[in-house]
Design a protein around this motif. Structure first.
Motif, PDB file in Angstrom:
ATOM      1  N   LEU A 114       0.662   2.858  10.202  1.00  0.00           N
ATOM      2  CA  LEU A 114       2.119   2.823  10.195  1.00  0.00           C
ATOM      3  C   LEU A 114       2.629   1.403  10.009  1.00  0.00           C
ATOM      4  CD1 LEU A 114       4.755   4.431  10.592  1.00  0.00           C
ATOM      5  CD2 LEU A 114       4.554   3.981  13.031  1.00  0.00           C
ATOM      6  N   ASP A 115       2.003   0.445  10.697  1.00  0.00           N
ATOM      7  CA  ASP A 115       2.405  -0.956  10.552  1.00  0.00           C
ATOM      8  C   ASP A 115       2.199  -1.434   9.117  1.00  0.00           C
ATOM      9  OD1 ASP A 115       3.114  -1.024  13.211  1.00  0.00           O
ATOM     10  OD2 ASP A 115       1.258  -2.009  13.883  1.00  0.00           O
ATOM     11  N   LEU A 118       4.823   0.229   6.977  1.00  0.00           N
ATOM     12  CA  LEU A 118       6.122  -0.403   7.205  1.00  0.00           C
ATOM     13  C   LEU A 118       6.203  -1.773   6.520  1.00  0.00           C
ATOM     14  CD1 LEU A 118       6.927   0.474  10.943  1.00  0.00           C
ATOM     15  CD2 LEU A 118       8.117   1.271   8.907  1.00  0.00           C
ATOM     16  N   ALA A 121       6.619  -1.133   2.900  1.00  0.00           N
ATOM     17  CA  ALA A 121       7.974  -0.656   2.637  1.00  0.00           C
ATOM     18  C   ALA A 121       8.984  -1.792   2.749  1.00  0.00           C
ATOM     19  CB  ALA A 121       8.330   0.466   3.602  1.00  0.00           C
ATOM     20  N   ASP A 122       8.829  -2.649   3.752  1.00  0.00           N
ATOM     21  CA  ASP A 122       9.732  -3.800   3.901  1.00  0.00           C
ATOM     22  C   ASP A 122       9.621  -4.735   2.704  1.00  0.00           C
ATOM     23  OD1 ASP A 122      10.725  -2.916   6.294  1.00  0.00           O
ATOM     24  OD2 ASP A 122       9.438  -4.196   7.552  1.00  0.00           O
TER      25      ASP A 122
END
Length: 181
Positions: A114-115, A118, A121-122
């Motif tokens: 997930l990190d 993320l 995605a960021d």
């Protein structure tokens, strides 16, 4: 018939023999009765001691042995059941510990994924945002140029419509001055 007397009835009723009473109470037959009583008691004693009581004793001993063996087997099975329950509880505790470890590892792996997702995605959002801002700046610049050009053309057309003449430099100076505020 002639009248019957009590003596006649007594003689007829007993077959003509003299009434003796109960044979067990007749003292003349007591010796014979005692002899046969002793013979019968000895026979019953030997029958009981040689045949019946040994069989009963054997059955009781067998039952006692069976009960003792069953109690011993039950105690052994009880101990095995206690050990099995203890082993089951230990295995259950180990399984719960392993399950908790697996869950923690899975959570850590999911959090790591997930990190990473993320962060990607960021980064993608930042790149697209920068690209969008660049396009917006280009559009604003293009829009400003287009507005300036439209304003110039419109000013020249308005002046020409009122019958005046202007040069391109003065129209551009007037538009630039008006655009600045």
């Amino acid at each position: 018939m002639a009248a019957e007397t009590p003596d006649m009835l007594d003689a007829v009723g007993h077959g003509g023999a003299e009434a003796v009473g109960m044979p067990q109470l007749n003292m003349e037959t007591w010796a014979n009765q005692i002899f046969w009583l002793l013979v019968t008691l000895v026979a019953i004693y030997f029958l009981l001691t040689r045949i019946v009581l040994p069989r009963i004793g054997a059955v009781l001993a067998e039952r006692r042995g069976t009960i003792t063996n069953d109690l011993a087997a039950a105690e052994e099975l009880k101990q095995k059941a206690v050990l099995a329950e203890k082993a089951y509880n230990e295995a259950l505790a180990r399984a719960r510990t392993e399950a908790a470890t697996i869950v923690a590892e899975a959570k850590a792996a999911i959090q790591k994924d997930l990190d990473v997702a993320l962060a990607e995605a960021d980064a993608e959002i930042s790149a697209r945002s920068a690209e969008s801002e660049k396009r917006i700046a280009e559009i604003r610049a293009g829009a400003l140029e287009s507005v300036t050009e439209v304003a110039r053309d419109t000013a020249q057309e308005i002046v020409a419509a009122f019958g005046g003449s202007t040069d391109a430099g003065s129209v551009e100076a007037a538009v630039a001055a008006r655009m600045k505020g």
